[in-house]
Design an enzyme around this catalytic site. Structure first.
Site, short mmCIF file in Angstrom:
data_model
loop_
_atom_site.label_atom_id
_atom_site.label_comp_id
_atom_site.label_asym_id
_atom_site.label_seq_id
_atom_site.Cartn_x
_atom_site.Cartn_y
_atom_site.Cartn_z
N CYS A 51 0.84 -1.20 0.00
CA CYS A 51 0.00 0.00 0.00
C CYS A 51 0.88 1.25 0.00
O CYS A 51 2.08 1.17 0.11
CB CYS A 51 -0.87 0.02 1.26
SG CYS A 51 -1.74 -1.51 1.57
N ARG B 7 1.17 1.66 -5.94
CA ARG B 7 1.48 0.69 -4.87
C ARG B 7 0.23 -0.06 -4.42
O ARG B 7 0.30 -1.00 -3.63
CB ARG B 7 2.10 1.41 -3.67
CG ARG B 7 3.37 2.16 -3.95
CD ARG B 7 3.86 2.92 -2.74
NE ARG B 7 4.10 2.03 -1.63
CZ ARG B 7 5.23 1.34 -1.46
NH1 ARG B 7 6.19 1.44 -2.34
NH2 ARG B 7 5.38 0.53 -0.44
N TRP C 110 -3.77 -1.89 -1.18
CA TRP C 110 -3.79 -3.15 -1.93
C TRP C 110 -4.19 -4.21 -0.92
O TRP C 110 -3.41 -4.54 -0.03
CB TRP C 110 -2.42 -3.44 -2.53
CG TRP C 110 -2.37 -4.68 -3.36
CD1 TRP C 110 -3.09 -4.95 -4.49
CD2 TRP C 110 -1.59 -5.85 -3.11
NE1 TRP C 110 -2.78 -6.20 -4.96
CE2 TRP C 110 -1.87 -6.77 -4.14
CE3 TRP C 110 -0.67 -6.20 -2.13
CZ2 TRP C 110 -1.26 -8.02 -4.22
CZ3 TRP C 110 -0.05 -7.44 -2.20
CH2 TRP C 110 -0.36 -8.33 -3.23
N ASN D 135 0.93 -0.09 6.17
CA ASN D 135 1.33 -0.90 5.02
C ASN D 135 2.07 -2.10 5.59
O ASN D 135 3.06 -1.96 6.29
CB ASN D 135 2.25 -0.10 4.09
CG ASN D 135 2.79 -0.97 2.96
OD1 ASN D 135 2.16 -1.95 2.59
ND2 ASN D 135 3.95 -0.64 2.45
N GLY D 136 1.55 -3.31 5.31
CA GLY D 136 2.20 -4.53 5.81
C GLY D 136 1.14 -5.50 6.30
O GLY D 136 -0.03 -5.39 5.96
N GLU E 157 9.97 -13.97 -19.37
CA GLU E 157 9.70 -12.55 -19.15
C GLU E 157 8.66 -12.06 -20.13
O GLU E 157 7.73 -11.32 -19.77
CB GLU E 157 11.00 -11.74 -19.27
CG GLU E 157 10.82 -10.23 -19.15
CD GLU E 157 10.16 -9.79 -17.85
OE1 GLU E 157 10.04 -10.59 -16.92
OE2 GLU E 157 9.72 -8.62 -17.77
N LYS F 141 4.95 -10.43 -19.16
CA LYS F 141 4.53 -9.10 -19.64
C LYS F 141 3.14 -9.17 -20.26
O LYS F 141 2.26 -8.38 -19.94
CB LYS F 141 5.54 -8.56 -20.66
CG LYS F 141 6.83 -8.11 -20.04
CD LYS F 141 6.68 -6.77 -19.36
CE LYS F 141 6.96 -6.60 -17.93
NZ LYS F 141 7.43 -7.50 -16.99
N GLU G 58 0.43 -10.07 -17.45
CA GLU G 58 0.14 -9.17 -16.34
C GLU G 58 -0.52 -7.87 -16.79
O GLU G 58 -1.23 -7.23 -16.02
CB GLU G 58 1.39 -8.88 -15.51
CG GLU G 58 2.48 -8.10 -16.16
CD GLU G 58 3.62 -7.83 -15.19
OE1 GLU G 58 3.39 -7.70 -13.99
OE2 GLU G 58 4.77 -7.77 -15.65
N HIS H 164 6.47 -32.77 -24.57
CA HIS H 164 6.23 -33.71 -23.46
C HIS H 164 4.91 -33.44 -22.78
O HIS H 164 4.79 -33.47 -21.56
CB HIS H 164 7.40 -33.62 -22.46
CG HIS H 164 8.70 -34.04 -23.07
ND1 HIS H 164 9.03 -35.35 -23.33
CD2 HIS H 164 9.74 -33.31 -23.55
CE1 HIS H 164 10.21 -35.42 -23.91
NE2 HIS H 164 10.68 -34.19 -24.05
N LYS I 116 3.02 -2.62 -7.45
CA LYS I 116 4.37 -2.45 -7.98
C LYS I 116 5.40 -3.22 -7.17
O LYS I 116 6.29 -3.82 -7.71
CB LYS I 116 4.76 -0.96 -7.98
CG LYS I 116 6.16 -0.70 -8.54
CD LYS I 116 6.33 -1.20 -9.96
CE LYS I 116 7.72 -0.97 -10.48
NZ LYS I 116 7.93 -1.65 -11.79
C1 AGP Z 1 7.14 -7.64 -13.13
O1 AGP Z 1 6.61 -6.94 -14.24
C2 AGP Z 1 6.21 -7.63 -11.96
N1 AGP Z 1 5.83 -6.31 -11.60
C3 AGP Z 1 6.72 -8.46 -10.80
O2 AGP Z 1 6.92 -9.77 -11.26
C4 AGP Z 1 8.04 -7.98 -10.16
O3 AGP Z 1 9.12 -8.22 -11.03
C5 AGP Z 1 8.25 -8.78 -8.87
O4 AGP Z 1 7.18 -8.50 -7.99
C6 AGP Z 1 9.58 -8.47 -8.17
O5 AGP Z 1 9.59 -7.12 -7.78
P1 AGP Z 1 11.00 -6.49 -7.29
O6 AGP Z 1 11.93 -6.56 -8.45
O7 AGP Z 1 10.66 -5.09 -6.89
O8 AGP Z 1 11.49 -7.32 -6.14
#
Ligand code: AGP
Length: 607
Positions: free
Chosen positions: A2, A27, A74, A100-101, A480, A484, A487, A503, A602
């Site tokens: 958050c 966030r 969040w 936050n937490g 990767e 992308k 997400e 397989h 994020k």
């Molecule tokens: C990647 O596009 C995502 N936002 C997510 O997988 C991110 O890479 C992951 O949460 C790790 O975050 P960090 O690099 O801040 O530790």
């Protein structure tokens, strides 16, 4: 995770809080709220985005006062709704808290407080903190905070207001980030720098369980024994426009376009006259020669960068590399050798699973080298050595420049360690380094083709699912690329080692299935072509990514995206670019919120 903001000064708090929360919406953005002190504590909060909160403030009648706290959420405990939104207030209205937490022991504490007559209205863990604060309140906010901290277990960044202390905010952090912004007759707390930038570039970074008492003209930081702590003032070097969109529709496109700059900024301070200098890490040649094994630990895209690292470090430095998901590493009882090292990769430097993995490795006594994009973040501060990626602030939830800068550092480590261990000659280093230095301009060349990929993306934007396949380093990039697409466009996309598809999973391939095939590794090219033929035979539509000059691939695939010629080890920096752009335009075509995809945040600072 958050976003938290707090303000105390001589101006109205509400506008400052709302603007700050807008900078932190990346966030978490399922609900939000503010508490402002005038002659009493006024709380306005709501489900939905910040625009909904602004609307509610307007209809509820403006909220006045020069002291306040705010929160954008969040959800972890309790669905996103008006009641579970922060701030949370004690039953008697005396205490208001943003958090936050995760408070791991909130349920027994809630039972204990209910027995004392406290009534709870939300499903959240945070409401327990507000009630506990009230139960322990003895007129001294610091005493009370210490008692609360001693009682709760978990992770927290807390901002607290008390009805009886209208001229102060008290705050603390443990495992969740919190900064203290230092202004002129005004002071701030915030989860991240963008919330402060309009008002100040000077800030303190709080360490775990450092308590800050914020007044208009004074900031005091105390330890758990109430001893005052003097702190270094950090100064933000980038300006607010850097954290703004710069004319792009989404931060993600801005950050895709910033990748050449991010890679240059990450590489150039570490390449002097063709030599690699990793001065910020205290590794002697002897240290490097003695490394027994490298454990790379990360989450999400950072984990994908670690996989690229495995290939290039094993190739150039001949050191065995294991790559672990942080959420697995921390619980699998890893067997670590004293001469192992752990490389922690994290853009935010605050990811809870990654921080916990770091602490597990540290507990076993091995040396921690972290690759982080946020100066002074928790992971950076708990590492023995840090190599910062200089990608600048990354706002879009889907990482691009952060990931690319991480890969650039993987290359530098591979070459530096390979040279130290005698596998790469000085001449070879110069040639390889020259290739690295050329990557940013090659990406600039590639990005000029983004219009072509836009058309390709639009043509495939309504597909139900997709595959991205590759071999070797191309497989790491396929992971990767698949993430992308998933997400930001919500299309189910699976990355697969091309040789593994037969397989079982190939049973999913049918007429029209989109397969993105990355075909840049010369040594594996013929095998990859066979895999393309396998999926073509089952009706797939194949878009291949290949190196310029490879005309044969066009006979096999339905469409080809070319990347400039480069040493196979470094192709990851180039073939990820079309995958980023393709995903971006598919998401735009599908009307998705590219920067703030549903269900995501994020940086995931909770388990
Ligand atoms: C990647 O596009 C995502 N936002 C997510 O997988 C991110 O890479 C992951 O949460 C790790 O975050 P960090 O690099 O801040 O530790």
């Amino acid at each position: 995770m958050c976003g938290i903001v707090g303000y105390i000064g001589q101006n109205q708090a509400m506008p400052v809080l709302i603007k700050g929360l807008k900078k932190l919406e990346y966030r978490g953005y399922d609900s939000s709220g503010i508490a402002v002190f005038s002659d009493h504590l006024q709380v306005v909060k709501t489900k939905g985005r910040l625009a909904d909160l602004e609307e509610k403030i307007k209809t509820d009648g403006s909220i006045n006062g020069c002291v306040g706290i705010g929160h954008t959420r969040w959800a972890t405990h309790g669905a996103p709704d008006d009641v579970n939104a922060h701030p949370h207030t004690s039953s008697n209205g005396r205490i208001s808290v943003v958090h936050n937490g995760i408070i791991e022991n909130y349920l027994p504490l809630r039972t204990e407080l209910e027995k004392k007559g406290y009534t709870f209205v939300s499903e959240t863990d945070t409401e327990v903190v507000a009630q506990l604060f009230d139960a322990y309140y003895n007129g001294d906010m610091v005493d009370t905070m210490i008692r609360v901290i001693q009682k709760i277990r978990g992770s927290y960044a807390l901002g607290v207001l008390c009805q009886e202390k209208p001229d102060e905010i008290i705050a603390v952090r443990k495992d969740s980030p919190l900064l203290v912004g230092l202004g002129n007759h005004e002071n701030f707390i915030a989860s991240d720098i963008p919330a402060l930038l309009e008002y100040t570039k000077d800030y303190y970074l709080l360490n775990d369980n450092e308590i800050v008492v914020l007044k208009k003209d004074c900031v005091t930081i105390l330890d758990m024994e109430k001893q005052e702590i003097s702190k270094e003032i950090y100064h933000v070097t980038w300006d607010i426009s850097t954290a703004e969109k710069g004319g792009y529709d989404y931060f993600m496109m801005k950050e895709i376009m910033e990748q050449p700059t991010a890679i240059r900024a990450t590489l150039s301070p570490r390449i002097v006259n063709g030599e690699i200098q990793l001065d910020s890490i205290q590794y002697t040649t002897e240290d490097i020669k003695n490394i027994n094994r490298i454990h790379i630990v990360a989450c999400g895209s950072a984990w994908h960068a670690g996989l690229v690292g495995k290939y290039v470090i094993e190739d150039y430095a001949r050191i065995p590399v294991e790559v672990d998901l942080a959420s697995e590493f921390r619980y699998r009882k890893p067997i670590l050798h004293p001469n192992d090292i752990c490389i922690i990769i994290s853009q935010s430097g605050e990811t809870a699973d990654t921080l916990a993995a770091l602490r597990e490795a540290k507990r076993q006594g091995i040396r921690i080298l972290s690759i982080v994009n946020v100066v002074g973040s928790s992971i950076a501060r708990e590492s023995d050595d840090v190599l910062y990626t200089w990608a600048g602030p990354e706002i879009a939830v889907a990482t691009t420049k952060g990931y690319s800068a991480q890969i650039a550092l993987m290359y530098l480590i591979a070459l530096k360690f390979g040279q130290a261990r005698g596998y790469i000659s000085t001449e070879e280093i110069k040639q390889l380094v020259a290739e690295l230095e050329n990557i940013p301009s090659q990406i600039e060349t590639l990005l000029k083709q983004e219009g072509e990929w836009k058309a390709l993306a639009k043509a495939h934007a309504q597909i139900p699912n997709a595959f991205v396949i590759g071999r070797g380093i191309d497989y790491a990039v396929a992971l990767e690329g698949a993430l992308k697409l998933k997400e930001i466009s919500y299309i189910h996309c699976e990355a697969y080692a091309a040789g593994e598809l037969k397989h079982g999973t190939i049973s999913l391939v049918e007429d029209g299935t989109l397969v993105l095939a990355i075909a840049t590794q010369d040594a594996l090219y013929e095998k990859l072509v066979s895999n393309v033929k396998e999926v073509k035979a089952r009706g797939a539509y194949v878009i291949a990514i290949a190196k310029e000059g490879n005309t044969e691939i066009a006979e096999v695939a339905d469409n080809v995206i070319y990347i400039p010629q480069i040493t196979d080890s470094f192709t990851a920096s180039l073939d990820v670019i079309p995958l980023q752009i393709f995903s971006y335009y598919v998401a735009v075509e599908r009307g998705c919120d590219v920067d703030m995809p549903r269900n995501l945040a994020k940086s995931v600072t909770v388990e």
